[in-house]
Design a protein around this motif. Structure first.
Motif, PDB file in Angstrom:
ATOM      1  N   GLY A   1       0.799  -1.218   0.000  1.00  0.00           N
ATOM      2  CA  GLY A   1       0.000   0.000   0.000  1.00  0.00           C
ATOM      3  C   GLY A   1       0.827   1.260   0.000  1.00  0.00           C
ATOM      4  N   PHE A   2       0.323   2.289   0.694  1.00  0.00           N
ATOM      5  CA  PHE A   2       0.964   3.594   0.684  1.00  0.00           C
ATOM      6  C   PHE A   2       2.003   3.764   1.792  1.00  0.00           C
ATOM      7  N   GLY A   3       1.976   2.903   2.811  1.00  0.00           N
ATOM      8  CA  GLY A   3       2.957   2.975   3.887  1.00  0.00           C
ATOM      9  C   GLY A   3       2.837   4.200   4.766  1.00  0.00           C
ATOM     10  N   MET A   4       1.625   4.689   4.960  1.00  0.00           N
ATOM     11  CA  MET A   4       1.407   5.888   5.763  1.00  0.00           C
ATOM     12  C   MET A   4       1.292   5.547   7.242  1.00  0.00           C
ATOM     13  N   SER A   5       1.459   6.542   8.093  1.00  0.00           N
ATOM     14  CA  SER A   5       1.193   6.365   9.517  1.00  0.00           C
ATOM     15  C   SER A   5      -0.315   6.332   9.728  1.00  0.00           C
ATOM     16  N   SER A   6      -0.721   5.844  10.889  1.00  0.00           N
ATOM     17  CA  SER A   6      -2.153   5.775  11.179  1.00  0.00           C
ATOM     18  C   SER A   6      -2.777   7.164  11.203  1.00  0.00           C
ATOM     19  N   PHE A   7      -2.024   8.147  11.726  1.00  0.00           N
ATOM     20  CA  PHE A   7      -2.547   9.514  11.790  1.00  0.00           C
ATOM     21  C   PHE A   7      -2.731  10.093  10.389  1.00  0.00           C
ATOM     22  N   THR A   8      -1.723   9.931   9.535  1.00  0.00           N
ATOM     23  CA  THR A   8      -1.821  10.465   8.171  1.00  0.00           C
ATOM     24  C   THR A   8      -2.912   9.766   7.384  1.00  0.00           C
ATOM     25  N   SER A   9      -3.015   8.454   7.560  1.00  0.00           N
ATOM     26  CA  SER A   9      -4.053   7.692   6.874  1.00  0.00           C
ATOM     27  C   SER A   9      -5.440   8.192   7.264  1.00  0.00           C
ATOM     28  N   ALA A  10      -5.650   8.380   8.573  1.00  0.00           N
ATOM     29  CA  ALA A  10      -6.948   8.862   9.029  1.00  0.00           C
ATOM     30  C   ALA A  10      -7.218  10.282   8.549  1.00  0.00           C
ATOM     31  N   LEU A  11      -6.179  11.112   8.570  1.00  0.00           N
ATOM     32  CA  LEU A  11      -6.337  12.512   8.182  1.00  0.00           C
ATOM     33  C   LEU A  11      -6.701  12.656   6.713  1.00  0.00           C
ATOM     34  N   LEU A  12      -6.098  11.833   5.850  1.00  0.00           N
ATOM     35  CA  LEU A  12      -6.305  11.977   4.408  1.00  0.00           C
ATOM     36  C   LEU A  12      -7.464  11.147   3.877  1.00  0.00           C
ATOM     37  N   PHE A  13      -7.697   9.982   4.480  1.00  0.00           N
ATOM     38  CA  PHE A  13      -8.651   9.063   3.861  1.00  0.00           C
ATOM     39  C   PHE A  13      -9.857   8.719   4.734  1.00  0.00           C
ATOM     40  N   SER A  14      -9.952   9.265   5.937  1.00  0.00           N
ATOM     41  CA  SER A  14     -11.132   9.056   6.774  1.00  0.00           C
ATOM     42  C   SER A  14     -11.820  10.371   7.128  1.00  0.00           C
ATOM     43  N   THR A  15     -11.052  11.308   7.619  1.00  0.00           N
ATOM     44  CA  THR A  15     -11.629  12.572   8.085  1.00  0.00           C
ATOM     45  C   THR A  15     -12.354  13.352   6.990  1.00  0.00           C
ATOM     46  N   PRO A  16     -11.787  13.529   5.772  1.00  0.00           N
ATOM     47  CA  PRO A  16     -12.510  14.303   4.756  1.00  0.00           C
ATOM     48  C   PRO A  16     -13.876  13.712   4.415  1.00  0.00           C
ATOM     49  N   ALA A  17     -13.940  12.385   4.249  1.00  0.00           N
ATOM     50  CA  ALA A  17     -15.213  11.759   3.912  1.00  0.00           C
ATOM     51  C   ALA A  17     -16.234  11.951   5.029  1.00  0.00           C
ATOM     52  N   GLN A  18     -15.797  11.804   6.278  1.00  0.00           N
ATOM     53  CA  GLN A  18     -16.713  11.982   7.392  1.00  0.00           C
ATOM     54  C   GLN A  18     -17.143  13.438   7.522  1.00  0.00           C
ATOM     55  N   ALA A  19     -16.220  14.360   7.269  1.00  0.00           N
ATOM     56  CA  ALA A  19     -16.573  15.772   7.350  1.00  0.00           C
ATOM     57  C   ALA A  19     -17.584  16.149   6.277  1.00  0.00           C
ATOM     58  N   ILE A  20     -17.383  15.654   5.065  1.00  0.00           N
ATOM     59  CA  ILE A  20     -18.335  15.930   3.990  1.00  0.00           C
ATOM     60  C   ILE A  20     -19.682  15.291   4.304  1.00  0.00           C
ATOM     61  N   GLY A  21     -19.663  14.116   4.952  1.00  0.00           N
ATOM     62  CA  GLY A  21     -20.913  13.461   5.334  1.00  0.00           C
ATOM     63  C   GLY A  21     -21.738  14.283   6.303  1.00  0.00           C
ATOM     64  N   VAL A  22     -21.067  15.034   7.185  1.00  0.00           N
ATOM     65  CA  VAL A  22     -21.780  15.887   8.130  1.00  0.00           C
ATOM     66  C   VAL A  22     -22.580  16.952   7.389  1.00  0.00           C
ATOM     67  N   ILE A  23     -22.053  17.397   6.255  1.00  0.00           N
ATOM     68  CA  ILE A  23     -22.765  18.377   5.443  1.00  0.00           C
ATOM     69  C   ILE A  23     -23.756  17.686   4.510  1.00  0.00           C
ATOM     70  N   GLY A  24     -23.332  16.565   3.942  1.00  0.00           N
ATOM     71  CA  GLY A  24     -24.154  15.888   2.954  1.00  0.00           C
ATOM     72  C   GLY A  24     -25.415  15.267   3.506  1.00  0.00           C
ATOM     73  N   ALA A  25     -25.386  14.768   4.748  1.00  0.00           N
ATOM     74  CA  ALA A  25     -26.562  14.098   5.299  1.00  0.00           C
ATOM     75  C   ALA A  25     -27.751  15.052   5.465  1.00  0.00           C
ATOM     76  N   PRO A  26     -27.594  16.248   6.045  1.00  0.00           N
ATOM     77  CA  PRO A  26     -28.747  17.169   6.116  1.00  0.00           C
ATOM     78  C   PRO A  26     -29.261  17.587   4.738  1.00  0.00           C
ATOM     79  N   ILE A  27     -28.326  17.756   3.784  1.00  0.00           N
ATOM     80  CA  ILE A  27     -28.769  18.095   2.423  1.00  0.00           C
ATOM     81  C   ILE A  27     -29.602  16.954   1.843  1.00  0.00           C
TER      82      ILE A  27
END
Length: 492
Positions: A307-333
């Protein structure tokens, strides 16, 4: 300026207060579902236990959560939403105290089980909002609740790790206790005491069969990988659970009922295109998307060899947090769109977008930017449109037994998530040799998720439109006289 009122007669200002109170109540549960994950190594160390035992505590937390949603949501039809919410909140406070003060792992597991029961707050919140709001306002509020139930835009997991590193794992439960107390007070003083929506008595025999059946299936799915899919314990759980669920379905046949005891969910409803496609769509959607999001992508992005060989923090920051943040906006819409376009149509759009996103990921798995973009897109299609529509549809599709379908839908969501993780784990483990996982194993897990999501789209296409407000009022009016006669007959 006078406050506007909905058809239910509740001022708009009070509706906002109600939504705020329900958000606080749900946050008390949600912290225990998301903030605890990064603290589990600390729990293992401080309570002198093993990863397997802590894994069992997680399994029981989600298992009991699925079962409680079915039971308390249906029981609210007879006792009222507020009473069931207060029971769930009280149990949550007790669970937080048990985990916070746990001297050993046994008390910790008991606390996690109590916390799991409070998952019923989620469908109860939908039911309460639907009772007091117009369809348009309910859709937006359902989106808000769905967004909150998905977490704090990824910040909660990061915060949980920080709390565990500085205070210890007990700090997470201190935070959960404070929020759950605030949420309970909000329910006491803000949530209105709505009248029961059904007459009769709860079918407790059916509850026992449902709990045994769902427990067998969910435990079999959760432990199948570690026990072995063809092992005796897995077979006993899965086959025994399915057999019990078949027996449960036979006992729920409405035409065989007499007196005041009512089925938890009538088989006539289960056979309709408003029920079984919903339940299958929920299970398959979570099986595909959640398994990949919770296991495949975190492992792949952190894998140094395939894979990409990222740290757990970087992995979460780049590939988990953005999707969850957009979901907070997308769900009410999505909640705003659902009642206007139709919950079933909105679901199909979300399911189609989610399937496309996974197809692109499968083809471009090695591209950082493609994976980032598609996971961000899932914040709209999956976390927003699909999940909000599944929850909204479950509330409006069965007006005759308001708590039945949302509760079962919650159980299918939990079961689908467990199954998805089990499938992803099995595919990845099959491609792991000498401690190294092949790139093809991750790709196989992605395409397995794609297959489940494709089936979810097919079942979503078969879903019927939910009844209109006029149809619901007509059905309820027709049900009044027969129900009244039955009650008088039972009384004599």
């Amino acid at each position: 300026m006078p406050l506007t009122r909905t058809a239910a007669g509740h001022p708009a200002g009070r509706q906002f207060g109600l939504l705020t109170a329900l958000v606080l109540a749900i946050l008390g549960y949600q912290i225990n579902a998301t903030m605890i994950s990064p603290t589990l190594p600390h729990v293992i160390t401080e309570l002198h236990t093993t990863p397997g035992v802590i894994g069992l505590s997680q399994t029981l937390f989600f298992l009991v959560g699925s079962l409680s949603q079915v039971t308390l949501a249906r029981l609210s039809d007879y006792r009222g939403c507020k009473q069931m919410m207060l029971i769930a909140c009280a149990v949550l406070i007790a669970g937080n105290l048990a985990c916070m003060l746990a001297p050993n792992v046994e008390v910790f597991i008991a606390g996690r089980i109590l916390q799991g029961i409070s998952a019923a707050i989620f469908p109860l919140a939908f039911l309460a909002l639907h009772r007091v709001m117009t369809p348009e306002r309910f859709g937006w509020a359902a989106g808000v609740i769905t967004a909150v139930n998905g977490g704090f835009a990824g910040v909660d997991a990061v915060a949980g790790g920080k709390v565990a590193d500085t205070i210890g794992f007990r700090g997470v439960f201190v935070a959960g206790l404070v929020i759950s107390i605030i949420g309970t007070l909000a329910v006491v003083f803000v949530v209105p005491k709505l009248p029961a929506s059904s007459v009769g008595r709860m079918d407790w025999g059916g509850v026992v069969l449902l709990w045994v059946g769902l427990s067998g299936v969910l435990i079999g799915l959760a432990q199948g990988q570690s026990w072995g899919w063809i092992s005796v314990p897995t077979a006993v759980c899965l086959l025994g659970g399915l057999t019990t669920l078949v027996l449960f379905g036979f006992t729920q046949r409405g035409e065989r009922r007499s007196g005041t005891t009512r089925p938890i969910i009538d088989t006539a409803l289960l056979r309709s295109r408003r029920a079984w496609p919903l339940l299958l769509t929920s299970a398959l959607t979570l099986g595909g998307a959640f398994g990949a999001l919770a296991l495949t992508f975190p492992l792949f992005t952190q894998d140094k060899h395939a894979g990409f060989g990222m740290s757990s923090f970087t992995s979460a920051l780049l590939f988990s947090t953005p999707a969850q943040a957009i979901g907070v906006i997308g769900a009410p819409i999505a909640g705003w769109i659902g009642p206007r376009l139709g919950w079933n149509r909105t679901l199909r759009i979300g399911a189609t977008g989610t399937l496309i996103a996974f197809a692109v990921i499968g083809v471009c798995l090695d591209s950082h930017w493609a994976l980032f973009a598609m996971l961000a897109l899932l914040g709209i299609t999956y976390s927003g449109l699909t999940m909000t529509s599944l929850n909204g549809y479950s509330v409006v599709a069965a007006p005759e037994a308001k708590g039945a379908l949302p509760g079962l839908n919650g159980a299918c969501i939990g079961g689908g998530a467990s199954f998805g993780i089990a499938v992803a784990s099995a595919v990845i483990n099959a491609g792991t040799h000498n401690g190294q996982t092949a790139h093809a194993a991750y790709a196989g897990a992605v395409w397995a998720a794609f297959a489940m999501l494709a089936l979810a789209l097919i079942t979503a296409l078969t879903m019927a439109k939910p009844p209109t407000s006029e149809e619901t009022e007509q059905r309820q009016g027709e049900a009044v006289q027969p129900t009244t006669v039955a009650m008088h007959a039972a009384g004599h």
